[in-house]
Design a protein around this motif. Structure first.
Motif, PDB file in Angstrom:
ATOM      1  N   VAL A   1       1.187   8.645  35.185  1.00 27.41           N
ATOM      2  CA  VAL A   1       1.696   7.272  35.150  1.00 27.41           C
ATOM      3  C   VAL A   1       2.493   6.933  36.411  1.00 27.41           C
ATOM      4  O   VAL A   1       3.315   7.724  36.876  1.00 27.41           O
TER       5      VAL A   1
ATOM      6  N   VAL B   1      -2.487   0.025  26.069  1.00 30.45           N
ATOM      7  CA  VAL B   1      -1.792   1.275  25.766  1.00 30.45           C
ATOM      8  C   VAL B   1      -2.657   2.179  24.886  1.00 30.45           C
ATOM      9  O   VAL B   1      -2.896   3.348  25.202  1.00 30.45           O
TER      10      VAL B   1
ATOM     11  N   GLU C   1      -4.729  -0.029  33.915  1.00 31.68           N
ATOM     12  CA  GLU C   1      -3.375  -0.574  33.990  1.00 31.68           C
ATOM     13  C   GLU C   1      -2.912  -0.912  32.583  1.00 31.68           C
ATOM     14  O   GLU C   1      -3.702  -1.375  31.750  1.00 31.68           O
ATOM     15  N   THR C   2      -1.630  -0.657  32.325  1.00 25.79           N
ATOM     16  CA  THR C   2      -1.068  -0.861  30.995  1.00 25.79           C
ATOM     17  C   THR C   2       0.268  -1.593  31.071  1.00 25.79           C
ATOM     18  O   THR C   2       0.869  -1.709  32.137  1.00 25.79           O
ATOM     19  N   SER C   3       0.719  -2.048  29.905  1.00 28.59           N
ATOM     20  CA  SER C   3       2.069  -2.578  29.775  1.00 28.59           C
ATOM     21  C   SER C   3       2.620  -2.113  28.436  1.00 28.59           C
ATOM     22  O   SER C   3       2.130  -2.530  27.384  1.00 28.59           O
ATOM     23  N   ALA C   4       3.615  -1.231  28.494  1.00 31.01           N
ATOM     24  CA  ALA C   4       4.264  -0.801  27.255  1.00 31.01           C
ATOM     25  C   ALA C   4       5.024  -1.971  26.637  1.00 31.01           C
ATOM     26  O   ALA C   4       5.198  -2.044  25.422  1.00 31.01           O
TER      27      ALA C   4
ATOM     28  N   ASP D   1       4.387   3.200  38.346  1.00 28.48           N
ATOM     29  CA  ASP D   1       4.871   1.843  38.100  1.00 28.48           C
ATOM     30  C   ASP D   1       4.263   0.932  39.168  1.00 28.48           C
ATOM     31  O   ASP D   1       4.479   1.146  40.363  1.00 28.48           O
TER      32      ASP D   1
ATOM     33  N   ASN E   1       1.384   1.492  35.020  1.00 28.77           N
ATOM     34  CA  ASN E   1       2.169   0.857  33.956  1.00 28.77           C
ATOM     35  C   ASN E   1       2.961  -0.340  34.488  1.00 28.77           C
ATOM     36  O   ASN E   1       3.124  -0.508  35.680  1.00 28.77           O
ATOM     37  N   LYS E   2       3.435  -1.143  33.559  1.00 29.97           N
ATOM     38  CA  LYS E   2       4.229  -2.357  33.822  1.00 29.97           C
ATOM     39  C   LYS E   2       3.377  -3.453  34.460  1.00 29.97           C
ATOM     40  O   LYS E   2       3.818  -4.178  35.366  1.00 29.97           O
TER      41      LYS E   2
ATOM     42  N   LEU F   1       5.526   4.163  26.825  1.00 26.72           N
ATOM     43  CA  LEU F   1       4.097   4.205  26.524  1.00 26.72           C
ATOM     44  C   LEU F   1       3.846   5.021  25.260  1.00 26.72           C
ATOM     45  O   LEU F   1       3.072   4.623  24.385  1.00 26.72           O
TER      46      LEU F   1
END
Length: 225
Positions: free
Chosen positions: A93, A164, A155-158, A95, A127-128, A30
């Motif tokens: 964070v 992000v 919610e994110t996705s590196a 998963d 994340n993911k 991230l």
């Protein structure tokens, strides 16, 4: 966290932000995606603490976010605890494809509050989000936890960059907003009481105080989702 004069350095504000959460939830990626737009599919677990800085423009002011990446493994916890000091923001964070990392959120919040301040601006980050087929934590239950704890949530996705920048920016903008309100309040105080003199350069953000001082800044933030 200090206000800087133009003659001292280019940025107007410097905020320390910590990344916390279990090992292998993607904290380092991230940070790499945010700071350098990079992603490392075979990245190794962080040992101890690493940090990156990133400049952002917030309402015409240049803000430098100093982001600390803390190791999630138990054997490094004692080493990293000192690095919470001075933090005014945090990304907690987990998963979305590993429920145990979500179950650890309460423990990480306790650690954050123990070593920093109860009101550090905090965002819960799932994340993911690209791993939709492997999801073990729903958006609804994460939102419910964030609301109960007074946290922001995203919610994110590196891997694919989703949200992000938005996650980091949410924290920085909230910190900046709190600072701006404190500065305005201190200016009003000076107008009301001409005997009061605040000629320091460090802005102290205490719960109900509106004072500037040359002493080391103490932390207290009011944060809500």
């Amino acid at each position: 966290m200090a206000f800087r004069g133009e003659d001292e350095q280019t940025e107007d504000y410097l905020f320390k932000i910590v990344l916390i959460g279990d090992s292998a939830v993607g904290k380092s990626n991230l940070l790499a995606r945010f700071a350098r737009d990079e992603f490392y599919p075979n990245s190794k677990s962080t040992i101890g603490v690493e940090f990156q800085t990133q400049k952002m423009d917030i309402n015409g002011k240049e803000v430098k976010a100093q982001i600390w990446d803390t190791a999630g493994q138990e054997r490094f916890r004692a080493v990293t605890s000192a690095y919470y000091r001075g933090a005014v923001g945090a990304l907690l964070v987990y998963d979305i494809s590993r429920r145990q990392t979500f179950d650890s959120v309460g423990r990480w919040l306790n650690e954050l509050h123990t070593h920093s301040d109860m009101n550090v601006v905090t965002i819960l980050v799932g994340n993911k989000s690209d791993l939709k087929d492997a999801r073990e934590v729903t958006v609804a239950e994460a939102k419910a936890l964030a609301e109960a704890q007074g946290l922001f949530f995203m919610e994110t996705s590196a891997l694919d960059s989703s949200n992000v920048v938005a996650a980091f920016r949410t924290v920085v903008e909230e910190i900046y907003g709190i600072l701006s309100r404190k500065v305005m309040a201190s200016q009003e105080l000076k107008k009301q009481d001409p005997i009061w003199i605040g000629n320091g350069k460090t802005v102290v953000l205490q719960g109900d105080g509106n004072q500037e001082t040359d002493a080391a800044p103490r932390k207290a933030w009011c944060c809500s989702a």
